[in-house]
Write an enzyme that holds these catalytic residues in place. Structure first.
Site, PDB file in Angstrom:
ATOM      1  N   ARG A  69      29.545   1.558 104.418  1.00  0.00           N
ATOM      2  CA  ARG A  69      29.037   2.885 104.059  1.00  0.00           C
ATOM      3  C   ARG A  69      30.144   3.935 103.916  1.00  0.00           C
ATOM      4  O   ARG A  69      29.894   5.128 103.982  1.00  0.00           O
ATOM      5  CB  ARG A  69      27.988   3.370 105.075  1.00  0.00           C
ATOM      6  N   LYS A 110      35.355  10.607  91.278  1.00  0.00           N
ATOM      7  CA  LYS A 110      34.334   9.787  90.616  1.00  0.00           C
ATOM      8  C   LYS A 110      34.745   8.326  90.710  1.00  0.00           C
ATOM      9  O   LYS A 110      35.851   7.963  90.315  1.00  0.00           O
ATOM     10  CB  LYS A 110      34.191  10.179  89.142  1.00  0.00           C
ATOM     11  N   GLU A 143      43.422  12.066  77.347  1.00  0.00           N
ATOM     12  CA  GLU A 143      42.853  12.912  78.391  1.00  0.00           C
ATOM     13  C   GLU A 143      43.681  14.185  78.581  1.00  0.00           C
ATOM     14  O   GLU A 143      43.137  15.267  78.820  1.00  0.00           O
ATOM     15  CB  GLU A 143      42.743  12.138  79.702  1.00  0.00           C
ATOM     16  N   LYS A 183      42.136  19.290  85.559  1.00  0.00           N
ATOM     17  CA  LYS A 183      41.029  18.556  86.180  1.00  0.00           C
ATOM     18  C   LYS A 183      40.874  18.936  87.648  1.00  0.00           C
ATOM     19  O   LYS A 183      39.753  19.103  88.137  1.00  0.00           O
ATOM     20  CB  LYS A 183      41.236  17.046  86.059  1.00  0.00           C
ATOM     21  N   GLU A 198      29.576  17.602  89.669  1.00  0.00           N
ATOM     22  CA  GLU A 198      29.173  17.798  88.276  1.00  0.00           C
ATOM     23  C   GLU A 198      27.813  18.478  88.147  1.00  0.00           C
ATOM     24  O   GLU A 198      26.921  18.028  87.432  1.00  0.00           O
ATOM     25  CB  GLU A 198      29.174  16.456  87.527  1.00  0.00           C
ATOM     26  N   ARG A 255      32.061  20.835  85.549  1.00  0.00           N
ATOM     27  CA  ARG A 255      32.738  19.545  85.511  1.00  0.00           C
ATOM     28  C   ARG A 255      32.319  18.722  84.297  1.00  0.00           C
ATOM     29  O   ARG A 255      33.078  17.875  83.810  1.00  0.00           O
ATOM     30  CB  ARG A 255      32.473  18.755  86.796  1.00  0.00           C
ATOM     31  N   ASN A 304      34.022  16.008  80.042  1.00  0.00           N
ATOM     32  CA  ASN A 304      33.527  14.919  79.210  1.00  0.00           C
ATOM     33  C   ASN A 304      33.590  15.231  77.720  1.00  0.00           C
ATOM     34  O   ASN A 304      32.956  14.526  76.912  1.00  0.00           O
ATOM     35  CB  ASN A 304      32.086  14.577  79.608  1.00  0.00           C
ATOM     36  N   HIS A 308      33.612  12.414  75.210  1.00  0.00           N
ATOM     37  CA  HIS A 308      33.288  11.176  75.897  1.00  0.00           C
ATOM     38  C   HIS A 308      31.902  10.614  75.560  1.00  0.00           C
ATOM     39  O   HIS A 308      31.651   9.432  75.795  1.00  0.00           O
ATOM     40  CB  HIS A 308      33.391  11.384  77.411  1.00  0.00           C
ATOM     41  N   HIS A 334      32.187   6.728  75.035  1.00  0.00           N
ATOM     42  CA  HIS A 334      31.590   5.701  75.885  1.00  0.00           C
ATOM     43  C   HIS A 334      30.683   4.787  75.071  1.00  0.00           C
ATOM     44  O   HIS A 334      30.597   3.574  75.334  1.00  0.00           O
ATOM     45  CB  HIS A 334      30.808   6.348  77.026  1.00  0.00           C
ATOM     46  N   HIS A 340      39.363   2.856  76.273  1.00  0.00           N
ATOM     47  CA  HIS A 340      38.828   4.175  76.617  1.00  0.00           C
ATOM     48  C   HIS A 340      39.639   5.294  75.965  1.00  0.00           C
ATOM     49  O   HIS A 340      39.079   6.220  75.375  1.00  0.00           O
ATOM     50  CB  HIS A 340      38.815   4.363  78.132  1.00  0.00           C
TER      51      HIS A 340
END
Length: 344
Positions: free
Chosen positions: A105, A127, A169, A208, A218, A222, A226, A229, A233, A245
């Protein structure tokens, strides 16, 4: 950088050799594509008890690979006060972070990105996750690292095409926040051996870091990270990662710039065209809008009302909006006519 638990992002030559963790028991998750020298440096600095090598690139971001990593951690009886360290590109650090988030956990996580894309984007912000056949990054968790080590010297061994992929990026951060990055990324000085590179890399990371500090999970701005993206994606998914990517983001940014212009924004397509000319991404296969749109509908920014896109009013003025399907389809035709002949 800030957030729920502040942590340090170190950007300097030799950062990998100086890396240390306050844990006696650690596991190192290693990208199979790494040169032996980088792995040797990391092992010498961090002395991991367990080393797990995972497939290079997005091939590691599967539930099967994740299960194997977790089993290795459990077989070693690593306790709650142990740590997981990710060494490799953005896919490897995504996987390693998710393993840390889910093992017992949650155990401590440290990130040592070895690609430009990983340094500028994947390793910073917390992330983590893996892909599903239905789409990219559909399973994951927000699990910030305890520290990130960005060592520009490890970039010196990257193939030029892989370095240029990662620049997407950094260029994106220029479009959405710091326009000074646009010229710096396209400059002949933008390479890991140049004296100005560390500062440019730090400034790209800072974009970032600032956004994530203000919006860790997000809920708001945030999402602006993207930009480009949503289509990217989808391209990755439809081509089964035949388009990387970074290359997909290059293509996706141009589509987003065309959409932005269509909806009344400043025409920023000269910037995205210039980037594609510099990046020289892998040629696209024939792409069908309906196939791509099925994946875009599962994009993380989508809600119960449909797909949302990050667009630009102007440089450094991003916004999030829904775009009608007929507009998406029409602009896709324009985009496809531009990018396919130029890069086929």
């Amino acid at each position: 950088m800030g957030g729920q638990v502040p942590y340090t992002v170190t950007v300097q030559d030799g950062a990998l050799d100086a890396a240390r963790v306050p844990h006696t028991r650690t596991a190192l998750i290693v990208d199979a594509g790494l040169p032996d020298a980088a792995v040797t440096r990391a092992r010498a600095a961090l002395t991991p008890e367990v080393t797990v090598t995972v497939p290079a690139g997005d091939a590691c971001k599967t539930l099967d690979v994740l299960s194997g990593v977790l089993s290795r951690l459990a077989a070693a009886n690593l306790p709650r006060d142990s740590a997981v360290i990710g060494l490799g590109g953005g896919a490897t650090t995504d996987l390693a972070g998710f393993a840390a988030a889910t093992y017992l956990r949650g155990v401590a996580y440290y990130s040592a990105p070895t690609t430009l894309l990983g340094m500028v984007d994947a390793a910073v912000g917390g992330k983590t996750g893996v892909n599903l056949p239905e789409g990219k990054n559909l399973v994951g968790a927000f699990w910030p690292p305890s520290a990130v080590w960005c060592d520009p010297t490890v970039l010196l061994t990257l193939p030029p095409a892989v370095f240029r992929e990662g620049a997407a990026e950094a260029f994106k951060h220029g479009l959405i926040s710091d326009p000074t990055l646009l010229g710096r990324v396209l400059s002949p000085d933008f390479h890991a051996a140049h004296s100005t590179f560390t500062q440019t890399l730090s400034d790209a990371i800072a974009v970032k870091a600032g956004v994530v500090t203000r919006d860790l999970t997000e809920q708001g701005e945030r999402a602006y990270l993207n930009f480009g993206h949503t289509l990217a994606h989808a391209i990755e998914a439809v081509t089964q990662h035949g388009i990387s990517h970074g290359d997909a983001v290059g293509y996706g940014m141009h589509y987003a710039a065309l959409l932005s212009r269509e909806l009344g924004g400043t025409d920023l397509t000269p910037h995205t065209r210039a980037f594609l000319a510099w990046q020289q991404p892998r040629a696209l296969p024939h792409l069908n809008f309906d196939d791509l749109n099925a994946y875009m509908a599962r994009d993380k920014k989508a809600d119960s009302h449909g797909v949302r896109f990050v667009l630009l009013h102007d440089l450094a003025r991003p916004y999030l909006t829904r775009v009608p399907d007929d507009t998406l389809r029409r602009v896709f035709g324009t985009w496809q006519a531009e990018v396919t002949p130029a890069h086929a």
